[in-house]
Design a protein around this motif. Sequence first.
Motif, PDB file in Angstrom:
ATOM      1  N   GLY A  40      -8.063  -7.369  14.096  1.00 54.86           N
ATOM      2  CA  GLY A  40      -7.866  -8.138  12.547  1.00 54.86           C
ATOM      3  C   GLY A  40      -7.922  -7.098  11.711  1.00 54.86           C
ATOM      4  N   ARG A  41      -8.240  -5.965  11.854  1.00 54.67           N
ATOM      5  CA  ARG A  41      -6.886  -4.685  11.058  1.00 54.67           C
ATOM      6  C   ARG A  41      -5.107  -4.739  10.221  1.00 54.67           C
ATOM      7  N   PRO A  42      -5.467  -4.273   9.456  1.00 54.53           N
ATOM      8  CA  PRO A  42      -3.731  -3.881   9.782  1.00 54.53           C
ATOM      9  C   PRO A  42      -2.993  -3.564  10.094  1.00 54.53           C
ATOM     10  N   ALA A  43      -1.097  -4.409  10.613  1.00 57.67           N
ATOM     11  CA  ALA A  43      -0.879  -3.818  11.938  1.00 57.67           C
ATOM     12  C   ALA A  43       0.266  -3.692  11.131  1.00 57.67           C
ATOM     13  N   TYR A  44       0.691  -3.787   9.977  1.00 60.14           N
ATOM     14  CA  TYR A  44       1.741  -4.217   9.397  1.00 60.14           C
ATOM     15  C   TYR A  44       1.400  -3.864   7.883  1.00 60.14           C
ATOM     16  N   THR A  45       2.244  -3.609   7.068  1.00 62.33           N
ATOM     17  CA  THR A  45       1.998  -3.049   5.141  1.00 62.33           C
ATOM     18  C   THR A  45       3.451  -3.080   4.792  1.00 62.33           C
ATOM     19  N   GLU A  46       3.843  -3.505   3.468  1.00 61.41           N
ATOM     20  CA  GLU A  46       5.167  -2.914   2.932  1.00 61.41           C
ATOM     21  C   GLU A  46       4.903  -2.881   1.644  1.00 61.41           C
ATOM     22  N   PHE A  47       5.435  -2.451   0.828  1.00 59.41           N
ATOM     23  CA  PHE A  47       5.654  -1.635  -0.860  1.00 59.41           C
ATOM     24  C   PHE A  47       6.982  -2.096  -0.674  1.00 59.41           C
ATOM     25  N   ARG A  48       7.103  -2.895  -2.062  1.00 58.79           N
ATOM     26  CA  ARG A  48       8.555  -2.670  -2.399  1.00 58.79           C
ATOM     27  C   ARG A  48       9.046  -1.682  -3.702  1.00 58.79           C
ATOM     28  N   ILE A  49       9.962  -0.956  -3.426  1.00 58.47           N
ATOM     29  CA  ILE A  49       9.592   0.494  -4.576  1.00 58.47           C
ATOM     30  C   ILE A  49      10.937   1.109  -4.734  1.00 58.47           C
ATOM     31  N   GLY A  50      11.325   1.133  -6.199  1.00 61.19           N
ATOM     32  CA  GLY A  50      13.239   1.970  -6.529  1.00 61.19           C
ATOM     33  C   GLY A  50      13.338   1.242  -7.302  1.00 61.19           C
ATOM     34  N   ASP A  51      14.644   1.366  -7.605  1.00 60.47           N
ATOM     35  CA  ASP A  51      15.473   0.686  -8.062  1.00 60.47           C
ATOM     36  C   ASP A  51      15.708  -0.254  -7.350  1.00 60.47           C
ATOM     37  N   TYR A  52      16.467  -0.108  -6.671  1.00 60.74           N
ATOM     38  CA  TYR A  52      16.842  -1.965  -5.822  1.00 60.74           C
ATOM     39  C   TYR A  52      15.548  -2.613  -5.378  1.00 60.74           C
ATOM     40  N   GLN A  53      14.212  -2.098  -4.764  1.00 59.85           N
ATOM     41  CA  GLN A  53      13.568  -2.673  -4.867  1.00 59.85           C
ATOM     42  C   GLN A  53      13.763  -2.940  -2.857  1.00 59.85           C
ATOM     43  N   ALA A  54      13.434  -1.864  -2.196  1.00 59.27           N
ATOM     44  CA  ALA A  54      13.578  -1.275  -0.887  1.00 59.27           C
ATOM     45  C   ALA A  54      12.324  -1.323  -0.467  1.00 59.27           C
ATOM     46  N   GLU A  55      12.726  -1.526   0.849  1.00 60.19           N
ATOM     47  CA  GLU A  55      11.383  -1.693   1.560  1.00 60.19           C
ATOM     48  C   GLU A  55      10.995  -0.702   2.839  1.00 60.19           C
ATOM     49  N   LEU A  56       9.587  -0.175   2.204  1.00 57.32           N
ATOM     50  CA  LEU A  56       8.838   0.751   3.277  1.00 57.32           C
ATOM     51  C   LEU A  56       7.511   0.145   3.590  1.00 57.32           C
ATOM     52  N   GLY A  57       8.049  -0.093   4.940  1.00 60.10           N
ATOM     53  CA  GLY A  57       6.942  -1.110   6.433  1.00 60.10           C
ATOM     54  C   GLY A  57       5.777   0.079   6.983  1.00 60.10           C
ATOM     55  N   ILE A  58       4.609   0.124   6.844  1.00 58.95           N
ATOM     56  CA  ILE A  58       3.772   0.875   7.544  1.00 58.95           C
ATOM     57  C   ILE A  58       3.605   0.006   8.704  1.00 58.95           C
ATOM     58  N   ILE A  59       3.590   0.674  10.037  1.00 58.57           N
ATOM     59  CA  ILE A  59       3.904  -0.204  11.230  1.00 58.57           C
ATOM     60  C   ILE A  59       2.404  -0.046  11.761  1.00 58.57           C
ATOM     61  N   ASP A  60       1.873   0.094  12.826  1.00 57.48           N
ATOM     62  CA  ASP A  60       0.606  -0.130  13.515  1.00 57.48           C
ATOM     63  C   ASP A  60       1.652   1.349  15.113  1.00 57.48           C
ATOM     64  N   ARG A  61       1.137   2.126  15.069  1.00 60.14           N
ATOM     65  CA  ARG A  61       1.699   3.458  15.634  1.00 60.14           C
ATOM     66  C   ARG A  61       2.018   2.337  17.281  1.00 60.14           C
ATOM     67  N   ARG A  62       0.410   1.107  17.531  1.00 62.01           N
ATOM     68  CA  ARG A  62       0.464   0.664  18.801  1.00 62.01           C
ATOM     69  C   ARG A  62       0.940  -0.364  19.718  1.00 62.01           C
ATOM     70  N   TYR A  63       2.305  -0.941  18.053  1.00 60.30           N
ATOM     71  CA  TYR A  63       3.417  -1.560  18.330  1.00 60.30           C
ATOM     72  C   TYR A  63       4.110  -0.802  18.648  1.00 60.30           C
ATOM     73  N   ALA A  64       4.357   0.896  18.135  1.00 61.96           N
ATOM     74  CA  ALA A  64       6.537   1.803  18.835  1.00 61.96           C
ATOM     75  C   ALA A  64       6.710   1.098  19.864  1.00 61.96           C
ATOM     76  N   PRO A  65       7.571   1.106  20.223  1.00 60.40           N
ATOM     77  CA  PRO A  65       8.548   0.829  21.257  1.00 60.40           C
ATOM     78  C   PRO A  65       8.391   2.408  22.245  1.00 60.40           C
ATOM     79  N   ALA A  66       8.364   1.635  23.582  1.00 61.33           N
ATOM     80  CA  ALA A  66       8.069   3.608  23.701  1.00 61.33           C
ATOM     81  C   ALA A  66       8.848   4.356  24.207  1.00 61.33           C
ATOM     82  N   GLY A  67       8.429   5.465  23.919  1.00 64.70           N
ATOM     83  CA  GLY A  67       9.502   6.711  23.667  1.00 64.70           C
ATOM     84  C   GLY A  67       9.928   7.341  22.413  1.00 64.70           C
ATOM     85  N   THR A  68       8.927   6.806  21.563  1.00 72.36           N
ATOM     86  CA  THR A  68       8.704   6.841  19.808  1.00 72.36           C
ATOM     87  C   THR A  68       8.338   7.891  19.366  1.00 72.36           C
TER      88      THR A  68
END
Length: 141
Positions: A40-68
């Motif tokens: 139930g906790r946020p696992a991923y959030t995303e912002f759209r920012i800047g001149d081109y509405q680029a996406e900045l995503g924040i991912i729960d570190r639990r889902y990081a690939p091995a070796g990250t």
Amino acid sequence: MSLRGFATLNIWADDVEAATAWYADLLGIEAYFTRPGPDGRPAYTEFRIGDYQAELGIIDRRYAPAGTATGPGGVVMHWCVDDLDKTVERLLAMGATEYQPITPHGDGGFVTASVVDPFGNVLGVMKNPHYLDVLASLKAT
């Protein structure tokens, strides 16, 4: 193959909710998208920012690939900013720590700096005349 432009930048955080609040404060906008994890906790959030509405995503570190990496390192993505000195000052006041000091690169007006956010991610900012020239040329058409 051609790289068409940056689409989404993902960063990792142990506490996505806290990281989302920190970036919302920095950016002056709320995340437009949130996906909860199985707990139930946020696992991923995303912002759209800047001149081109680029996406900045924040991912729960639990889902990081091995070796990250768990600390600063790897590629530094630099965001073009209007006032580099004030941006760095604000980031440091918000709890980020210096990673690379404000550094001019030659005489072309390119100046970079980077910090480590409170969640362990490197955030680069820069004065970039080329970015502004491209943006102006696109707006002129």
